[in-house]
Design a protein around this motif. Structure first.
Motif, mmCIF file in Angstrom:
data_model
loop_
_atom_site.group_PDB
_atom_site.id
_atom_site.type_symbol
_atom_site.label_atom_id
_atom_site.label_comp_id
_atom_site.label_asym_id
_atom_site.label_seq_id
_atom_site.Cartn_x
_atom_site.Cartn_y
_atom_site.Cartn_z
ATOM 1 N N LYS A 47 -6.199 -2.250 12.511
ATOM 2 C CA LYS A 47 -6.240 -3.234 13.890
ATOM 3 C C LYS A 47 -7.366 -4.372 12.874
ATOM 4 C CE LYS A 47 -8.204 -4.009 18.155
ATOM 5 N NZ LYS A 47 -9.021 -3.525 19.715
ATOM 6 N N GLU A 48 -8.638 -3.835 12.766
ATOM 7 C CA GLU A 48 -9.569 -4.934 11.836
ATOM 8 C C GLU A 48 -9.316 -5.170 11.023
ATOM 9 O OE1 GLU A 48 -12.532 -5.176 13.450
ATOM 10 O OE2 GLU A 48 -11.699 -4.062 15.059
ATOM 11 N N GLY A 49 -7.736 -5.018 9.711
ATOM 12 C CA GLY A 49 -7.545 -5.142 8.323
ATOM 13 C C GLY A 49 -6.435 -6.314 9.256
ATOM 14 N N ASP A 50 -5.691 -6.852 10.396
ATOM 15 C CA ASP A 50 -5.110 -7.449 11.139
ATOM 16 C C ASP A 50 -6.003 -8.783 11.570
ATOM 17 O OD1 ASP A 50 -2.984 -6.224 10.811
ATOM 18 O OD2 ASP A 50 -2.543 -5.169 12.639
ATOM 19 N N ARG A 51 -7.043 -8.836 11.626
ATOM 20 C CA ARG A 51 -8.017 -9.907 11.774
ATOM 21 C C ARG A 51 -8.273 -10.656 10.887
ATOM 22 N NH1 ARG A 51 -13.027 -9.604 12.193
ATOM 23 N NH2 ARG A 51 -13.628 -7.731 12.086
ATOM 24 N N PHE A 52 -8.013 -9.713 9.759
ATOM 25 C CA PHE A 52 -8.401 -10.495 8.656
ATOM 26 C C PHE A 52 -6.511 -10.669 7.083
ATOM 27 C CE2 PHE A 52 -11.464 -8.636 8.511
ATOM 28 C CZ PHE A 52 -12.424 -9.710 8.405
ATOM 29 N N ARG A 53 -5.738 -10.358 7.871
ATOM 30 C CA ARG A 53 -3.990 -10.452 7.199
ATOM 31 C C ARG A 53 -3.928 -11.146 6.609
ATOM 32 N NH1 ARG A 53 -3.258 -5.857 8.477
ATOM 33 N NH2 ARG A 53 -3.955 -4.315 6.655
ATOM 34 N N ARG A 54 -3.750 -12.194 6.203
ATOM 35 C CA ARG A 54 -2.646 -13.651 6.301
ATOM 36 C C ARG A 54 -1.414 -13.720 5.426
ATOM 37 N NH1 ARG A 54 -6.374 -18.312 6.754
ATOM 38 N NH2 ARG A 54 -4.542 -19.170 5.330
ATOM 39 N N ASP A 55 -0.372 -14.827 6.831
ATOM 40 C CA ASP A 55 1.589 -13.995 6.235
ATOM 41 C C ASP A 55 0.995 -14.410 5.062
ATOM 42 O OD1 ASP A 55 1.511 -12.362 8.124
ATOM 43 O OD2 ASP A 55 2.474 -13.797 9.775
ATOM 44 N N ASP A 56 1.005 -16.001 4.813
ATOM 45 C CA ASP A 56 1.334 -16.687 3.879
ATOM 46 C C ASP A 56 0.710 -16.194 2.249
ATOM 47 O OD1 ASP A 56 -1.530 -16.977 4.037
ATOM 48 O OD2 ASP A 56 -1.858 -19.108 3.739
ATOM 49 N N VAL A 57 -0.018 -14.775 2.465
ATOM 50 C CA VAL A 57 -0.834 -14.313 1.187
ATOM 51 C C VAL A 57 0.347 -13.049 0.678
ATOM 52 C CG1 VAL A 57 -2.455 -12.913 0.205
ATOM 53 C CG2 VAL A 57 -3.297 -15.203 1.891
ATOM 54 N N ILE A 58 0.692 -13.360 -0.144
ATOM 55 C CA ILE A 58 1.797 -12.749 -1.291
ATOM 56 C C ILE A 58 0.248 -11.172 -2.349
ATOM 57 C CG2 ILE A 58 3.793 -12.675 -2.979
ATOM 58 C CD1 ILE A 58 4.428 -15.494 -1.676
ATOM 59 N N ILE A 59 0.828 -10.449 -1.736
ATOM 60 C CA ILE A 59 0.618 -9.116 -2.509
ATOM 61 C C ILE A 59 0.896 -9.380 -4.264
ATOM 62 C CG2 ILE A 59 -0.139 -6.756 -3.283
ATOM 63 C CD1 ILE A 59 -1.531 -8.400 -0.394
ATOM 64 N N PRO A 60 0.667 -9.678 -5.463
ATOM 65 C CA PRO A 60 1.326 -9.655 -6.318
ATOM 66 C C PRO A 60 1.651 -8.032 -7.002
ATOM 67 C CG PRO A 60 -0.803 -10.089 -6.958
ATOM 68 C CD PRO A 60 -0.803 -9.633 -5.520
ATOM 69 N N LEU A 61 2.577 -7.672 -7.736
ATOM 70 C CA LEU A 61 3.107 -6.636 -7.789
ATOM 71 C C LEU A 61 2.183 -5.876 -9.062
ATOM 72 C CD1 LEU A 61 5.548 -4.910 -8.234
ATOM 73 C CD2 LEU A 61 6.490 -5.724 -10.755
ATOM 74 N N TYR A 62 1.367 -6.904 -10.024
ATOM 75 C CA TYR A 62 0.246 -5.963 -10.141
ATOM 76 C C TYR A 62 -0.530 -5.015 -9.709
ATOM 77 C CZ TYR A 62 -3.446 -9.719 -9.553
ATOM 78 O OH TYR A 62 -3.919 -10.325 -8.987
ATOM 79 N N TYR A 63 -0.642 -5.883 -8.435
ATOM 80 C CA TYR A 63 -2.160 -5.006 -7.829
ATOM 81 C C TYR A 63 -1.510 -3.854 -6.953
ATOM 82 C CZ TYR A 63 -5.309 -5.033 -4.332
ATOM 83 O OH TYR A 63 -6.315 -5.224 -3.530
ATOM 84 N N ASN A 64 -0.404 -4.062 -6.310
ATOM 85 C CA ASN A 64 0.762 -3.057 -5.115
ATOM 86 C C ASN A 64 0.913 -1.674 -6.202
ATOM 87 O OD1 ASN A 64 2.995 -4.138 -5.472
ATOM 88 N ND2 ASN A 64 2.889 -5.134 -3.799
ATOM 89 N N SER A 65 1.098 -2.204 -7.333
ATOM 90 C CA SER A 65 2.575 -0.834 -7.498
ATOM 91 C C SER A 65 1.450 -0.041 -9.196
ATOM 92 C CB SER A 65 2.887 -1.245 -9.175
ATOM 93 O OG SER A 65 2.850 -2.860 -10.042
ATOM 94 N N GLN A 66 0.098 -0.374 -8.641
ATOM 95 C CA GLN A 66 -0.914 0.398 -9.987
ATOM 96 C C GLN A 66 -1.897 1.304 -8.707
ATOM 97 O OE1 GLN A 66 -0.276 0.435 -12.817
ATOM 98 N NE2 GLN A 66 0.945 -1.196 -13.029
ATOM 99 N N ASN A 67 -2.742 2.260 -9.366
ATOM 100 C CA ASN A 67 -3.401 3.146 -8.868
ATOM 101 C C ASN A 67 -4.880 2.705 -9.784
ATOM 102 O OD1 ASN A 67 -1.630 4.280 -7.121
ATOM 103 N ND2 ASN A 67 -1.697 6.086 -8.121
ATOM 104 N N PHE A 68 -5.948 2.113 -8.623
ATOM 105 C CA PHE A 68 -7.144 2.170 -9.212
ATOM 106 C C PHE A 68 -8.337 3.102 -9.135
ATOM 107 C CE2 PHE A 68 -5.122 -1.986 -8.844
ATOM 108 C CZ PHE A 68 -4.549 -3.013 -9.951
ATOM 109 N N HIS A 69 -8.961 3.332 -9.748
ATOM 110 C CA HIS A 69 -9.840 3.936 -10.396
ATOM 111 C C HIS A 69 -9.165 5.730 -9.177
ATOM 112 C CE1 HIS A 69 -13.296 0.788 -9.320
ATOM 113 N NE2 HIS A 69 -12.322 0.698 -10.719
ATOM 114 N N GLY A 70 -8.332 6.018 -9.796
ATOM 115 C CA GLY A 70 -7.408 7.062 -8.888
ATOM 116 C C GLY A 70 -7.235 7.556 -7.700
ATOM 117 N N ILE A 71 -7.452 6.620 -6.803
ATOM 118 C CA ILE A 71 -6.973 6.018 -6.167
ATOM 119 C C ILE A 71 -5.549 6.176 -5.446
ATOM 120 C CG2 ILE A 71 -7.627 5.259 -3.250
ATOM 121 C CD1 ILE A 71 -10.862 4.765 -4.578
#
Length: 295
Positions: free
Chosen positions: A37-61
């Motif tokens: 719910k809180e994230g939806d306040r910031f989430r913008r439909d025009d923002v495309i998440i790039p593959l290099y960002y959403n296909s990786q684990n960072f810091h083991g997460i």
């Protein structure tokens, strides 16, 4: 790219850090927030998440920064992995600022640690923190609220912010470039150049590339998928390629570095800043700042 198992971080550092942090307190904090719910306040439909960002684990997460777990655990972990002290390292970026900023954009702001320091250092400036993760922005907003600081938090991609040309006199990024491919870092610098007024400054804080090249084992520690590419590159060279001049890097306690560049003053028309109320969902209409340098 799959994250390697049984890394130095998993075997040695993670258990030590877990002894130092208040896991029960973090769990209570995480449970106290409706992250979607809180994230939806910031989430913008025009923002495309790039593959290099959403296909990786960072810091083991697992899932990288697009999870609320990353937003909750980032600060407690980071304070122990930036020697000699996280605040000292981040302060090096603030100390490298030579302009008198009225509008500041902090790219890849994460949970806002450096963004808050910039607002404290320049209380009269309008400060905007931009990040691809709505969860990070939820945490950043909470920190700013508790600190009594007025900062705008915006969901966006540092490569293509959607903000107007020449609308900032200071653009910063902390610990961002080692988490992006080199070609992306160059695009972020080109975007920074576009966003700055003539005479504006960009300041980048990140790992020391010379040190990372000399100590290969450091590249294995924190499960960063692009850190070897970052170590092999040159922020200085990329700044020059993006058009910046007076490019300088300085070591920060050997492990980190701060690199600064300036968008050279020219004689062409420079728009002047007109005070406007800030709307987190529509920053594009704001004018260009003047900050003591007159073309």
């Amino acid at each position: 790219m799959a994250v390697r198992q049984d890394t130095i971080w998993e075997r040695f550092l993670s258990p030590v850090v877990r002894l130092l942090i208040d896991e029960d307190g973090l769990r209570r904090y995480a449970d106290s927030i409706d992250w979607e719910k809180e994230g939806d306040r910031f989430r913008r439909d025009d923002v495309i998440i790039p593959l290099y960002y959403n296909s990786q684990n960072f810091h083991g997460i697992t899932g990288g920064y697009l999870t609320y777990n990353a937003a909750v655990t980032y600060d407690p972990i980071t304070q122990y992995v930036l020697p000699p002290n996280e605040t000292i390292v981040r302060q090096a970026l603030v100390d490298a600022v030579k302009v008198k900023p009225q509008r500041i954009l902090d790219l890849g702001c994460g949970t806002g640690s450096t963004t808050l320091m910039l607002k404290r250092a320049f209380p009269e400036a309008e400060v905007i923190g931009l990040d691809l993760s709505p969860y990070m922005l939820v945490r950043a907003e909470d920190k700013a609220r508790n600190a009594g600081l007025d900062i705008v938090w915006r969901h966006g991609n540092a490569e293509k912010t959607g903000l107007r040309d020449a609308t900032f006199d200071l653009v910063t990024a902390s610990l961002l470039f080692h988490e992006t491919p080199d070609a992306v870092s160059l695009e972020i610098l080109r975007e920074s150049f576009r966003l700055l007024v003539t005479g504006g400054q960009v300041v980048i804080l990140d790992g020391n590339q010379k040190t990372l090249r000399q100590l290969e084992w450091l590249n294995d520690v924190f499960e960063e998928p692009y850190i070897r590419e970052y170590a092999a590159g040159s922020v200085d060279a990329n700044m020059g390629a993006a058009g910046f001049q007076a490019v300088r890097s300085q070591d920060v306690w050997w492990i980190n570095q701060v690199t600064s560049g300036v968008k050279s003053i020219a004689t062409e028309n420079v728009r002047h800043y007109t005070p406007t109320s800030i709307d987190n969902n529509d920053l594009e209409g704001l004018g260009s700042p003047a900050f003591g340098i007159i073309a």
